[in-house]
Motif scaffolding. Structure first.
Motif, PDB file in Angstrom:
ATOM      1  N   GLN A  89       0.811  -1.208   0.000  1.00 19.38           N
ATOM      2  CA  GLN A  89       0.000   0.000   0.000  1.00 19.38           C
ATOM      3  C   GLN A  89       0.848   1.264   0.000  1.00 19.38           C
ATOM      4  O   GLN A  89       0.538   2.225  -0.711  1.00 19.38           O
ATOM      5  CB  GLN A  89      -0.940  -0.007   1.216  1.00 19.38           C
ATOM      6  CG  GLN A  89      -2.047  -1.040   1.116  1.00 19.38           C
ATOM      7  CD  GLN A  89      -2.945  -0.794  -0.095  1.00 19.38           C
ATOM      8  OE1 GLN A  89      -3.506   0.277  -0.260  1.00 19.38           O
ATOM      9  NE2 GLN A  89      -3.047  -1.782  -0.969  1.00 19.38           N
ATOM     10  N   GLY A 142      -8.475  13.590  -2.637  1.00 22.91           N
ATOM     11  CA  GLY A 142      -8.795  12.624  -1.576  1.00 22.91           C
ATOM     12  C   GLY A 142      -7.843  11.451  -1.539  1.00 22.91           C
ATOM     13  O   GLY A 142      -8.031  10.537  -0.729  1.00 22.91           O
ATOM     14  N   ILE A 143      -6.815  11.488  -2.397  1.00 21.42           N
ATOM     15  CA  ILE A 143      -5.901  10.336  -2.479  1.00 21.42           C
ATOM     16  C   ILE A 143      -5.221  10.035  -1.145  1.00 21.42           C
ATOM     17  O   ILE A 143      -5.252   8.895  -0.675  1.00 21.42           O
ATOM     18  CB  ILE A 143      -4.842  10.564  -3.576  1.00 21.42           C
ATOM     19  CG1 ILE A 143      -5.534  10.660  -4.928  1.00 21.42           C
ATOM     20  CG2 ILE A 143      -3.825   9.422  -3.587  1.00 21.42           C
ATOM     21  CD1 ILE A 143      -4.605  11.104  -6.035  1.00 21.42           C
ATOM     22  N   VAL A 162      -6.106  10.741   1.850  1.00 21.96           N
ATOM     23  CA  VAL A 162      -7.060  10.278   2.864  1.00 21.96           C
ATOM     24  C   VAL A 162      -7.399   8.812   2.621  1.00 21.96           C
ATOM     25  O   VAL A 162      -7.354   7.980   3.530  1.00 21.96           O
ATOM     26  CB  VAL A 162      -8.335  11.145   2.842  1.00 21.96           C
ATOM     27  CG1 VAL A 162      -9.371  10.583   3.791  1.00 21.96           C
ATOM     28  CG2 VAL A 162      -7.992  12.577   3.211  1.00 21.96           C
ATOM     29  N   ASN A 163      -7.731   8.504   1.335  1.00 23.19           N
ATOM     30  CA  ASN A 163      -8.104   7.127   1.023  1.00 23.19           C
ATOM     31  C   ASN A 163      -6.970   6.160   1.309  1.00 23.19           C
ATOM     32  O   ASN A 163      -7.162   5.120   1.943  1.00 23.19           O
ATOM     33  CB  ASN A 163      -8.520   7.020  -0.453  1.00 23.19           C
ATOM     34  CG  ASN A 163      -9.885   7.626  -0.682  1.00 23.19           C
ATOM     35  OD1 ASN A 163     -10.727   7.621   0.210  1.00 23.19           O
ATOM     36  ND2 ASN A 163     -10.116   8.169  -1.857  1.00 23.19           N
ATOM     37  N   PHE A 164      -5.793   6.508   0.805  1.00 25.71           N
ATOM     38  CA  PHE A 164      -4.653   5.621   1.037  1.00 25.71           C
ATOM     39  C   PHE A 164      -4.250   5.616   2.504  1.00 25.71           C
ATOM     40  O   PHE A 164      -3.831   4.606   3.043  1.00 25.71           O
ATOM     41  CB  PHE A 164      -3.465   6.023   0.161  1.00 25.71           C
ATOM     42  CG  PHE A 164      -3.433   5.287  -1.134  1.00 25.71           C
ATOM     43  CD1 PHE A 164      -2.789   4.055  -1.238  1.00 25.71           C
ATOM     44  CD2 PHE A 164      -4.069   5.786  -2.239  1.00 25.71           C
ATOM     45  CE1 PHE A 164      -2.788   3.360  -2.432  1.00 25.71           C
ATOM     46  CE2 PHE A 164      -4.071   5.100  -3.439  1.00 25.71           C
ATOM     47  CZ  PHE A 164      -3.429   3.889  -3.540  1.00 25.71           C
ATOM     48  N   ILE A 186      -6.195   5.876   5.029  1.00 21.45           N
ATOM     49  CA  ILE A 186      -7.087   4.965   5.755  1.00 21.45           C
ATOM     50  C   ILE A 186      -6.659   3.518   5.514  1.00 21.45           C
ATOM     51  O   ILE A 186      -6.549   2.721   6.447  1.00 21.45           O
ATOM     52  CB  ILE A 186      -8.552   5.193   5.314  1.00 21.45           C
ATOM     53  CG1 ILE A 186      -9.035   6.545   5.831  1.00 21.45           C
ATOM     54  CG2 ILE A 186      -9.454   4.078   5.817  1.00 21.45           C
ATOM     55  CD1 ILE A 186     -10.371   6.976   5.263  1.00 21.45           C
ATOM     56  N   THR A 187      -6.400   3.209   4.235  1.00 20.54           N
ATOM     57  CA  THR A 187      -6.003   1.832   3.909  1.00 20.54           C
ATOM     58  C   THR A 187      -4.708   1.451   4.621  1.00 20.54           C
ATOM     59  O   THR A 187      -4.598   0.372   5.218  1.00 20.54           O
ATOM     60  CB  THR A 187      -5.813   1.692   2.389  1.00 20.54           C
ATOM     61  OG1 THR A 187      -6.984   2.173   1.741  1.00 20.54           O
ATOM     62  CG2 THR A 187      -5.596   0.231   2.006  1.00 20.54           C
TER      63      THR A 187
END
Lengths: 251, 379
Positions: free
Chosen positions: B33, B252-253, B255-257, B259-260
């Protein structure tokens, strides 16, 4: 030199757990001696304090009151590390549930006290195998504990207790998990291999079928020694209830 | 006693493999990730990093990142060349024309116009043809992914034609240009051709790229250009980080990553840490027996640390191998080309795993140290 030929000498030893209303007195002033060259039995009903006394003698628990000398030495004020080193050198343990390491072979289990004492691995394993042969397990040295019967596991545990030639061997219910014949075999091996002129063996048990191996039997009840006897002819040191006790042993 | 520790660790195969797998899975997840995240952000500056000839980029003061440009005046080139310390400076055009094939297939694309005289900034990784052929009229070099997008399921072939803004252009080379953030074809041509392919505007100069004269660092040169021209000047790496920062702030990249990656970190580390902790707790009776026999606390601590670090190292190695295999497989896919396992991500993950191992070890050691050896007599 050890006092009066006694490997272990307890006088007025008291041990309690908890305080206040939750206080439990496990030992209420125990006087107990174990001599060199003898199998000394500690017997009595469950919860009478046998195992607690054994742990105090072995330095695994601290007493609250009384005097205790082991091999003529008091362990009072001794650091934890020195106490561990003393135990490693001078004591061997046989547990009720064997407590063998399941991932190690029989020989490796036996070698653990030597490895703990920095003995080279090959030498430790050679000595372990030789001792296992003496105990009749020469064909099982590479077996894992899970592949051994209960009697074989207890013999491995016995070898582990003896391999580093300790001055004192303490056994907690060594025959409790075994049938009578196997228990008798283990006790015979214990008597023939562990009893030496310069070694004392203390056995906690409530298995009256093996009492005939004892040189002395100290009966405990409610945290005290209530009776001491020497079944093989020496002067009895009973405090009153020895007759019923001997009958129980004979049965 | 080290061998006893290792045998205790590996003796129960199910627990041992569970422990190794937990750490390997955690490692794989984190490296995977974080590397994908870093590589995707790196793509926002792909075309900047592909220009290896220049080390300084000059742009309008309002320009924040590669995709958002405000045209410079043609006279700005002369002004920049006049700054002391400039070795050379040339024009660079960036536009987004639509390219069509003869079959009607079309795609918006990145068109980069190179200085006609020097072709500075041309792609150096050519798969077919040569960038020198850009000197031919109406010629472009297209990247492989763009070619496949426009000519799906057809073999790579030169001299095919495209139509851009009523111009027929010929493909004279196929490059391995780094993929941009948006998966558009990347084409290179000469500056004079590019402005025609896109459509005439009053000012079209997107960037100036420059190289410092000997003895002048790129950083010094950017300061001089900004002071003397009022334009914005950035080194290649600064401009790359500008692009990355823009996407970090405005999309939002992260934030999304984030979270992951956060979930991977928490789940992976908790699973790995708890598995090791439970492994020690399960073996407390064995440790108690060893304490009773006369194994010192120091030695037991060493045994637990040895167990933790050996299983941690093995799990980390397997997880890194899994991640490397994953990226080796995806590296050859067009959509995921140039996405690699970054050594920085391996380092960060290694530090995270090391931290987990330390925490799990400390908790385990504490349980063993406070264990009363007399407990083994409790049956």
């Amino acid at each position: 030199m050890e006092s009066n030929g006694h490997a272990i000498s307890c006088h007025g030893v008291q041990k309690h757990y908890g305080e206040g209303e939750t206080r439990i007195d496990a030992l209420r002033g125990v006087d107990f001696d174990a001599r060199f060259g003898e199998l000394s039995f500690l017997v009595g009903p469950s919860g009478c304090g046998k195992t607690t006394l054994l742990c105090v003698i072995a330095g695994l628990l601290d007493r609250n009151e009384g005097n205790l000398t082991v091999l003529g030495r008091s362990l009072d004020g001794v650091s934890d590390r020195d106490r561990v080193l003393f135990r490693r050198k001078n004591l061997g343990f046989v547990f009720q549930q064997y407590n063998l390491l399941p991932a190690l072979t029989a020989a490796e289990n036996v070698a653990v006290p030597l490895l703990a004492a920095e003995v080279p691995r090959k030498e430790a394993l050679d000595r372990a195998k030789a001792l296992l042969s003496r105990l009749g397990l020469e064909k099982r040295v590479t077996a894992l504990p899970s592949k051994l019967s209960g009697g074989q596991q207890q013999r491995v545990a016995l070898a582990r207790a003896l391999v580093h030639e300790p001055r004192i061997v303490v056994c907690d219910e060594p025959t409790a998990a075994l049938d009578h014949a196997t228990g008798e075999t283990v006790m015979e091996l214990l008597a023939s291999n562990a009893v030496q002129p310069d070694r004392a063996v203390v056995v906690v048990t409530h298995d009256s079928r093996v009492f005939h191996h004892a040189h002395s039997i100290a009966r405990m009840d409610d945290g005290r020694i209530v009776e001491v006897t020497r079944p093989n002819g020496s002067a009895a040191e009973s405090v009153g209830e020895f007759d019923s006790f001997q009958k129980e042993a004979a049965l | 006693m080290n061998f006893v520790a290792l045998r205790m660790l590996t003796g129960d195969r199910a627990k041992y493999f569970g422990l190794v797998f937990a750490i390997a899975f955690c490692t794989f997840l984190l490296e995977n990730q974080t590397s994908i995240f870093a590589n995707i952000l790196r793509r926002t500056a792909s075309q900047i990093l592909d220009v290896t000839d220049a080390e300084v980029w000059v742009m309008d003061p309002k320009t924040e990142y590669w995709d958002q440009t405000k045209a410079l005046k043609d006279t700005d080139l002369t002004r920049v060349r006049g700054v002391s310390g400039v070795g050379w400076a040339v024009r660079l055009f960036k536009g987004n024309p639509v390219a069509r094939t003869s079959t009607g297939k079309f795609a918006a694309s990145f068109l980069i116009g190179l200085d006609d005289a020097t072709l500075a900034g041309a792609p150096r990784q050519m798969l077919m043809g040569s960038w020198e052929r850009l000197r031919e009229p109406d010629s472009v070099v297209i990247d492989k992914a763009g070619y496949v997008l426009l000519f799906p399921k057809e073999p790579l072939r030169l001299d095919r034609t495209l139509e851009m803004n009523d111009h027929m252009v010929r493909i004279v080379g196929i490059s391995d240009a780094s993929p941009p953030f948006a998966s558009l074809p990347v084409m290179h041509t000469r500056y004079s051709e590019a402005v025609g392919f896109v459509g005439r505007e009053r000012t079209q100069l997107s960037f100036l790229i420059a190289r410092a004269a000997p003895g002048v660092t790129p950083k010094e040169l950017t300061a001089r250009i900004e002071k003397q021209t009022g334009l914005r000047a950035r080194t290649t790496r600064e401009f790359m980080w500008d692009c990355v920062g823009y996407y970090m702030r405005n999309t939002g990249i992260p934030v999304n990553f984030g979270i992951t990656i956060g979930v991977a970190l928490v789940v992976g580390t908790v699973v790995a840490g708890q598995t090791f902790y439970l492994f020690t707790v399960d073996n407390l009776k064995q440790f108690g027996a060893l304490k009773a026999i006369g194994v010192t606390n120091l030695r037991l601590t060493g045994m637990i640390l040895l167990q933790a670090f050996s299983v941690g190292a093995l799990g980390f190695a397997i997880g890194t191998g899994m991640a490397a295999s994953f990226f080796e497989l995806t590296l050859h896919k067009l959509a995921t080309r140039h996405i690699v396992l970054m050594w920085q991500c391996v380092g960060i993950t290694g530090a995270a795993i090391f931290f987990v191992v330390i925490v799990a070890s400390v908790l385990s050691i504490r349980r063993v140290l406070v264990l009363e050896p007399a407990a083994v007599f409790q049956g």
